[in-house]
Design a protein around this motif. Structure first.
Motif, PDB file in Angstrom:
ATOM      1  N   ILE A 102      15.331  -0.326  53.831  1.00 24.25           N
ATOM      2  CA  ILE A 102      15.168  -1.376  52.823  1.00 24.25           C
ATOM      3  C   ILE A 102      13.681  -1.554  52.504  1.00 24.25           C
ATOM      4  O   ILE A 102      12.837  -1.553  53.399  1.00 24.25           O
TER       5      ILE A 102
ATOM      6  N   MET B 114      15.748  -1.694  46.999  1.00 27.06           N
ATOM      7  CA  MET B 114      14.390  -1.841  46.461  1.00 27.06           C
ATOM      8  C   MET B 114      13.409  -0.836  47.058  1.00 27.06           C
ATOM      9  O   MET B 114      12.219  -1.118  47.203  1.00 27.06           O
TER      10      MET B 114
ATOM     11  N   TYR C   3      13.248   1.575  43.245  1.00 24.74           N
ATOM     12  CA  TYR C   3      12.050   1.983  42.518  1.00 24.74           C
ATOM     13  C   TYR C   3      11.921   3.511  42.635  1.00 24.74           C
ATOM     14  O   TYR C   3      12.767   4.223  42.138  1.00 24.74           O
TER      15      TYR C   3
ATOM     16  N   PRO D 266       8.544 -11.683  51.696  1.00 23.83           N
ATOM     17  CA  PRO D 266       9.747 -10.839  51.636  1.00 23.83           C
ATOM     18  C   PRO D 266       9.485  -9.458  51.042  1.00 23.83           C
ATOM     19  O   PRO D 266      10.048  -8.475  51.495  1.00 23.83           O
ATOM     20  N   SER D 267       8.621  -9.365  50.046  1.00 23.87           N
ATOM     21  CA  SER D 267       8.386  -8.065  49.403  1.00 23.87           C
ATOM     22  C   SER D 267       7.652  -7.102  50.319  1.00 23.87           C
ATOM     23  O   SER D 267       7.800  -5.891  50.195  1.00 23.87           O
ATOM     24  N   ARG D 268       6.818  -7.642  51.192  1.00 24.74           N
ATOM     25  CA  ARG D 268       5.949  -6.845  52.071  1.00 24.74           C
ATOM     26  C   ARG D 268       5.032  -5.914  51.280  1.00 24.74           C
ATOM     27  O   ARG D 268       4.566  -4.902  51.819  1.00 24.74           O
TER      28      ARG D 268
ATOM     29  N   MET E 104       7.842 -12.651  40.854  1.00 20.95           N
ATOM     30  CA  MET E 104       7.804 -11.634  39.816  1.00 20.95           C
ATOM     31  C   MET E 104       6.386 -11.551  39.275  1.00 20.95           C
ATOM     32  O   MET E 104       5.623 -12.510  39.306  1.00 20.95           O
TER      33      MET E 104
ATOM     34  N   GLN F 109       7.436  -6.255  37.932  1.00 27.25           N
ATOM     35  CA  GLN F 109       7.676  -6.169  39.373  1.00 27.25           C
ATOM     36  C   GLN F 109       8.523  -7.345  39.852  1.00 27.25           C
ATOM     37  O   GLN F 109       8.248  -8.492  39.541  1.00 27.25           O
ATOM     38  N   ARG F 110       9.566  -7.007  40.585  1.00 28.04           N
ATOM     39  CA  ARG F 110      10.413  -8.032  41.185  1.00 28.04           C
ATOM     40  C   ARG F 110      10.087  -8.112  42.668  1.00 28.04           C
ATOM     41  O   ARG F 110       9.917  -7.100  43.315  1.00 28.04           O
ATOM     42  N   SER F 111      10.020  -9.299  43.201  1.00 25.72           N
ATOM     43  CA  SER F 111       9.851  -9.448  44.649  1.00 25.72           C
ATOM     44  C   SER F 111      11.161  -9.958  45.224  1.00 25.72           C
ATOM     45  O   SER F 111      11.812 -10.806  44.622  1.00 25.72           O
ATOM     46  N   ALA F 112      11.494  -9.450  46.392  1.00 26.59           N
ATOM     47  CA  ALA F 112      12.740  -9.866  47.031  1.00 26.59           C
ATOM     48  C   ALA F 112      12.690 -11.356  47.377  1.00 26.59           C
ATOM     49  O   ALA F 112      11.623 -11.926  47.565  1.00 26.59           O
TER      50      ALA F 112
ATOM     51  N   PRO G 107      13.218  -8.404  54.531  1.00 24.12           N
ATOM     52  CA  PRO G 107      14.046  -7.208  54.727  1.00 24.12           C
ATOM     53  C   PRO G 107      14.559  -7.019  56.148  1.00 24.12           C
ATOM     54  O   PRO G 107      15.499  -6.261  56.356  1.00 24.12           O
TER      55      PRO G 107
END
Lengths: 231, 444
Positions: A124, A144, A165, B148-150, B179, B201-204, B208
């Motif tokens: 992930i 993602m 992506y 969350p996106s890291r 975003m 760009q989307r961020s979670a 994860p």
């Protein structure tokens, strides 16, 4: 390298004491081979390593084993809990058994090898790590995924590569379903060579030509009304 | 006598406009009908909410003894991270700079914030996308966010920072991910985040590798292991259910809880999210303090509150309600000239005016703060910006001290709920302080 491994028994030594000792090693240390016994599901074993040492763990580990690994080679002779090698930067992390969910999550480099199966969310948010799974992977894997390769010798669960992506996914077996914006792509000769190289580095025997290739359709790269149904 | 009119020329009766379908609502419905997708914008909530303005401080008189306003000491230092970390943060003032990403903000804005905050003796915070070298160099005390996106997460950077903040959510959009629209994803931003340039760009919205409070406890322990138990670990939550979220963060082992109220800002979020999710800072703070008190952890786990802090009065009231520090984002950007009437034609080109701009998401910030365009960024002079941020932080501190001294406090953290009264029934209920002139706290 020393001839014999430095043995640490986690029944006698805390994870904190182990990690602290490993973190203090200089980059040119001669203490390069370590053997960890009795992990008994402990969390964060060998997390945050920064030097090129070799760690052999005899038994099962809990969450976040080898988390954020840099340069070290860590092998778990057993199963691993959630978040194996999460955010790995470099080096190699191997599990001879199975790995729980979120293996190699957000990994930015290095190689993660799971000889058995991996659970949900394998890879992930991966950002450059290469992952080779000898068995199958669970649902929402490579969600993602941004960069790197996920090679799966067995099957993949539902919603593979959702909101993908630029990570590349290669699966030899069946795929339950693809997630939003993940599509099958042609398996080129370059892809076959790439998979063959990763299998060789992972030490897993499989025919690279059997794999199918999945990647991003790049349809969700911009917010647009016509994509609303995919969100 | 002729009937009343708002059109004397024609004698037409005053027009009646719908309260429900105001001009703004009509415009939004018609925009939605045109575009078929929600409105995304920056800044924070635009509507009026119960806030610290609805509270007043009760200065000393006969029953309380004030301190001399300009002579007697009123300390402002605060220590964050005393629970487990080997190296807690020692800040000179209880006002910190909130996490805002390099990407949402220009590098110059991050540098100006860092230099200004450092001069004032306080911390800044990274943001989505990781740590930039400019920011590290500019900030004497830097809090590293784990999001969350890291994006750009690097353990080497983490070790170089003074604290770690696990971001679970933010007040502008509790439950939502970030975003950053494509116009702000330059080659450098894309490289830092391992993304293609120019995409939206989307961020979670979820991390994860952990999914609940029990996992979070193990995650915190991992971060402590990786940083050898030196760094304070903050947990930041948006204000939705602070009573439970704060308690769970404490249970998970946080050293510091950062609670971001509904008025918290954002670089880009759906308007419907900004205006309709979460609860205001005022009730969130009260619930957070009560949760800490019920656990016997108030002042042991430090509480940082953010979301709509603008003045020393807001700071003093937040501290009196039980916060250990506050964090500012939007106000710090305004100190940097956000919404200032400079380059007015550029505001108009965005369809707005100075004072009403919330176009951070476009990347066309007329004053060089929320942009990656080199020409626009050049409009922000870093040294001058740093001076303005330092001055603003100093002013907030002086105002806080003034009010604290008037309440007889030799340290701003000695302010207490008994120093407060509410001007509205709603604020009394939300803040848990008496309605002014009464002993009545609704619900008690």
């Amino acid at each position: 390298m020393t001839d014999s491994a430095i043995a640490i028994d986690l029944a006698q030594t805390s994870v904190r004491a182990l990690n602290e000792r490993l973190h203090r090693l200089p980059a040119d240390t001669n203490e390069r081979l370590w053997r960890i016994g009795n992990p008994q599901g402990a969390h964060a074993v060998a997390a945050g390593l920064t030097v090129p040492i070799q760690i052999e763990i005899d038994g099962h580990v809990g969450y976040y084993c080898a988390g954020m690994n840099e340069q070290a080679t860590v092998t778990v002779h057993g199963h691993a809990g959630t978040g194996l090698a999460e955010n790995i930067m470099s080096g190699v992390v191997r599990v001879t058994g199975n790995a729980s969910q979120s293996a190699a999550a957000s990994g930015r480099g290095g190689l993660v090898v799971i000889e058995g199966d991996a659970s949900a969310r394998c890879g992930i948010s991966m950002k450059g790590v290469d992952i080779v799974v000898g068995g199958s992977i669970g649902h929402m894997s490579c969600f993602m995924g941004q960069a790197g390769s996920l090679v799966v010798c067995g099957d993949a669960g539902a919603d593979l590569g959702d909101s993908l992506y630029e990570a590349e996914i290669f699966v030899a077996g069946a795929v339950t379903s693809l997630g939003a914006d993940c599509i099958e792509k042609p398996m080129t000769q370059a892809d076959v060579a790439r998979v063959a190289d990763l299998l060789a580095r992972a030490g897993i025997a499989a025919d690279a030509a059997r794999f199918r290739h999945y990647g991003s359709a790049r349809q969700l790269y911009h917010f647009h009304v016509d994509h609303a149904a995919a969100y | 006598m002729p009937p009343p009119t708002d059109d004397p020329e024609n004698g037409r009766p005053p027009l009646r406009r719908s309260a429900a379908f105001s001009p703004e609502v009509i415009a939004e419905i018609q925009r939605a009908a045109d575009q078929g997708i929600y409105d995304i914008r920056g800044f924070g909530t635009l509507r009026k909410l119960p806030s610290f303005d609805d509270l007043v401080l009760l200065g000393a008189s006969i029953s309380r003894y004030p301190l001399e306003g300009y002579r007697e000491r009123c300390a402002t230092n605060v220590t964050l991270g005393t629970r487990f970390a080997k190296k807690p943060l020692e800040l000179k003032i209880p006002i910190t700079i909130a996490g805002m990403s390099f990407g949402a903000l220009s590098a110059s804005a991050k540098r100006a914030l860092g230099q200004g905050a450092s001069a004032a003796g306080t911390s800044t915070t990274t943001g989505d996308g990781g740590m930039s070298e400019e920011e590290r160099q500019a900030s004497s005390t830097l809090v590293y966010q784990v999001l969350p996106s890291r994006y750009g997460q690097d353990p080497a950077h983490m070790r170089r920072c003074e604290a770690i903040e696990i971001v679970v959510g933010q007040g502008a959009k509790p439950g939502g991910g970030g975003m950053l629209l494509g116009q702000k994803i330059t080659e450098r931003i894309a490289e830092m985040r391992t993304l293609p340039a120019g995409i939206d760009q989307r961020s979670a919205c979820r991390h994860p590798d952990w999914t609940g409070p029990d996992d979070l406890e193990i995650k915190i322990r991992e971060l402590r292991e990786i940083t050898d138990w030196e760094k304070p670990i903050y947990v930041k939550v948006g204000s939705a259910r602070p009573k439970y979220d704060v308690a769970l963060a404490v249970k998970a082992g946080a050293d510091v809880v950062v609670l971001d109220g509904m008025q918290g800002g954002t670089g880009a979020t759906q308007d419907v999210f900004i205006e309709h999710a979460g609860i205001p800072t005022l009730p969130a703070l009260r619930q957070a303090v009560e949760a800490l008190q019920e656990l016997g952890m108030h002042r042991k786990v430090q509480l940082v509150i953010s979301g709509g802090i603008r003045s020393g009065a807001d700071v003093a009231k937040a501290l009196a309600m039980g916060a250990d520090a506050v964090s500012i984002g939007t106000a710090a950007l305004i100190a940097l000239n956000c919404n200032r009437p400079l380059h007015v034609d550029d505001y108009r080109a965005l369809g707005t005016e100075p004072g009403a701009c919330h176009h951070c998401h476009t990347g066309r910030c007329p004053v060089g703060i929320t942009t990656q365009d080199p020409a626009l960024e050049a409009r922000l002079d870093v040294a001058e910006g740093a001076r303005r941020v330092r001055n603003y932080l100093t002013t907030l501190t002086l105002e806080t001290q003034t009010l604290a001294r008037a309440c007889g406090k030799s340290h701003v953290l000695n302010l207490e709920p008994e120093d407060l009264a509410a001007l509205t029934v709603e604020a009394a209920a939300m803040a848990g302080v008496p309605l002014a002139g009464t002993d009545w706290i609704p619900g008690r």
